[in-house]
Design a protein around this motif. Sequence first.
Motif, PDB file in Angstrom:
ATOM      1  N   UNK A 230       0.572  -1.593  -0.381  1.00  0.00           N
ATOM      2  CA  UNK A 230      -0.332  -0.109   0.076  1.00  0.00           C
ATOM      3  C   UNK A 230       0.944   0.898  -0.258  1.00  0.00           C
ATOM      4  N   UNK A 231       1.888   1.615   0.961  1.00  0.00           N
ATOM      5  CA  UNK A 231       2.883   2.618   1.189  1.00  0.00           C
ATOM      6  C   UNK A 231       3.805   2.495  -0.175  1.00  0.00           C
ATOM      7  N   UNK A 232       3.781   1.321  -0.925  1.00  0.00           N
ATOM      8  CA  UNK A 232       4.401   1.402  -2.259  1.00  0.00           C
ATOM      9  C   UNK A 232       3.905   2.133  -3.482  1.00  0.00           C
ATOM     10  N   UNK A 233       2.770   1.380  -3.599  1.00  0.00           N
ATOM     11  CA  UNK A 233       1.661   2.324  -4.825  1.00  0.00           C
ATOM     12  C   UNK A 233       1.012   3.513  -4.507  1.00  0.00           C
ATOM     13  N   UNK A 234       0.965   4.007  -3.545  1.00  0.00           N
ATOM     14  CA  UNK A 234       0.842   5.312  -3.457  1.00  0.00           C
ATOM     15  C   UNK A 234       1.747   6.148  -3.624  1.00  0.00           C
ATOM     16  N   UNK A 235       3.024   5.726  -2.550  1.00  0.00           N
ATOM     17  CA  UNK A 235       4.125   6.318  -3.367  1.00  0.00           C
ATOM     18  C   UNK A 235       4.217   6.719  -5.180  1.00  0.00           C
ATOM     19  N   UNK A 236       4.309   5.425  -5.376  1.00  0.00           N
ATOM     20  CA  UNK A 236       4.364   5.177  -7.371  1.00  0.00           C
ATOM     21  C   UNK A 236       3.114   6.277  -7.617  1.00  0.00           C
ATOM     22  N   UNK A 237       2.173   6.561  -6.839  1.00  0.00           N
ATOM     23  CA  UNK A 237       0.834   6.886  -7.746  1.00  0.00           C
ATOM     24  C   UNK A 237       1.653   8.537  -7.793  1.00  0.00           C
ATOM     25  N   UNK A 238       2.485   9.129  -7.352  1.00  0.00           N
ATOM     26  CA  UNK A 238       3.160  10.539  -7.382  1.00  0.00           C
ATOM     27  C   UNK A 238       3.934  10.617  -7.783  1.00  0.00           C
ATOM     28  N   UNK A 239       4.871   9.727  -8.033  1.00  0.00           N
ATOM     29  CA  UNK A 239       6.390   9.148  -8.328  1.00  0.00           C
ATOM     30  C   UNK A 239       7.126   8.428  -8.379  1.00  0.00           C
ATOM     31  N   UNK A 240       7.583   7.373  -9.820  1.00  0.00           N
ATOM     32  CA  UNK A 240       7.979   6.060  -8.905  1.00  0.00           C
ATOM     33  C   UNK A 240       9.503   6.110  -8.910  1.00  0.00           C
ATOM     34  N   UNK A 241      10.341   7.569  -9.261  1.00  0.00           N
ATOM     35  CA  UNK A 241      11.172   7.090  -9.208  1.00  0.00           C
ATOM     36  C   UNK A 241      11.547   8.264  -7.308  1.00  0.00           C
TER      37      UNK A 241
END
Length: 328
Positions: A230-241
């Motif tokens: 959930x954390x990783x998907x949320x951050x990647x929705x902003x920028x996967x970098x």
Amino acid sequence: MEKLKEALYYEKLRNKKVKCHLCPHGCVIEDGNGGFCKARQNKNGVLYTLNYGKVSSYAYDPIEKKPLYHFYPGSKIFSIGTFGCNLECSFCQNWEIAHSNPVTVEISDEYILKLANSNSSIGLAYTYNEPSIWYEYILNMSKKVKDEGLKNVYITNGYIEKEPLKRLLPYIDAMNIDLKSIDDEFYKGLCKGSLEPVLETIKLSKEKTLIEVTTLLIGSKNDSVEKIREIAKWLSSIDKNIPLHLTRYHPAFKMDVPSTSYDSLLNAKNEAIKYLNYVYIGNVWGADANTYCPECSTKLVERNYSIELIGIEDNKCTNCGYNIRLKY
């Protein structure tokens, strides 16, 4: 007699009460009392900051210790902290300065700048305790640091209101923001705060400066694969970098849960890397801390006994040309 500085971001109420607008707690403080953070006090209807210019901890640190891996790798930075915090995490790793009354010294702005510009330091890092409650001091110092051509680094729990954050961001070159969990109940139960303001800080800061995110993994509390996903998907929705640091917890302050297992950290990394380009394990000796190209897996930055940029030129992978977005 102690000279106090009037705080920013508050309003005066009736009967000499004040309401603080620096962080989401929005403390209403009666005359003579302090706020949740223990760093701001109402004196006769005026809110004052109690920690302006007061330093509890200072050191020259590797930038990777912040942790920042994509901001001038291998450099050093002069780091300072004060006292107090606007969260009360039961697992606090720096509780001695965040939740007690440490000895402090007052150091002149000029001498701080001299130290920040010495010993190969690239600038000044505000860290160790929560810097947002040192707001007035950091706003002043960060401008002076920029005038000297140095870098400002801000290590924060992200628990700050939007307006003071917006005012500060133009002077901040890089941030590491704690995302303690993606679960609001975790924040309420273990940190005496709430999740949404932290998410807003991450989104707003990403628009203005380089950010990296840290999650301290605590066994059975926030380390499930589902929560990491959930954390990783949320951050990647902003920028996967956005780099994510998954760091190992050790018993501290009020929490005696055993130290996080390496398997748990590795499982978390293996899940997060499905959604983010850069995921690191922290607080574990010997863990792979290198930076690899997300496109072709070429090693770009080697972090071992020394730190070397070996596969990057003009911010691109020398093997495939992928844009790395790393400041150096």
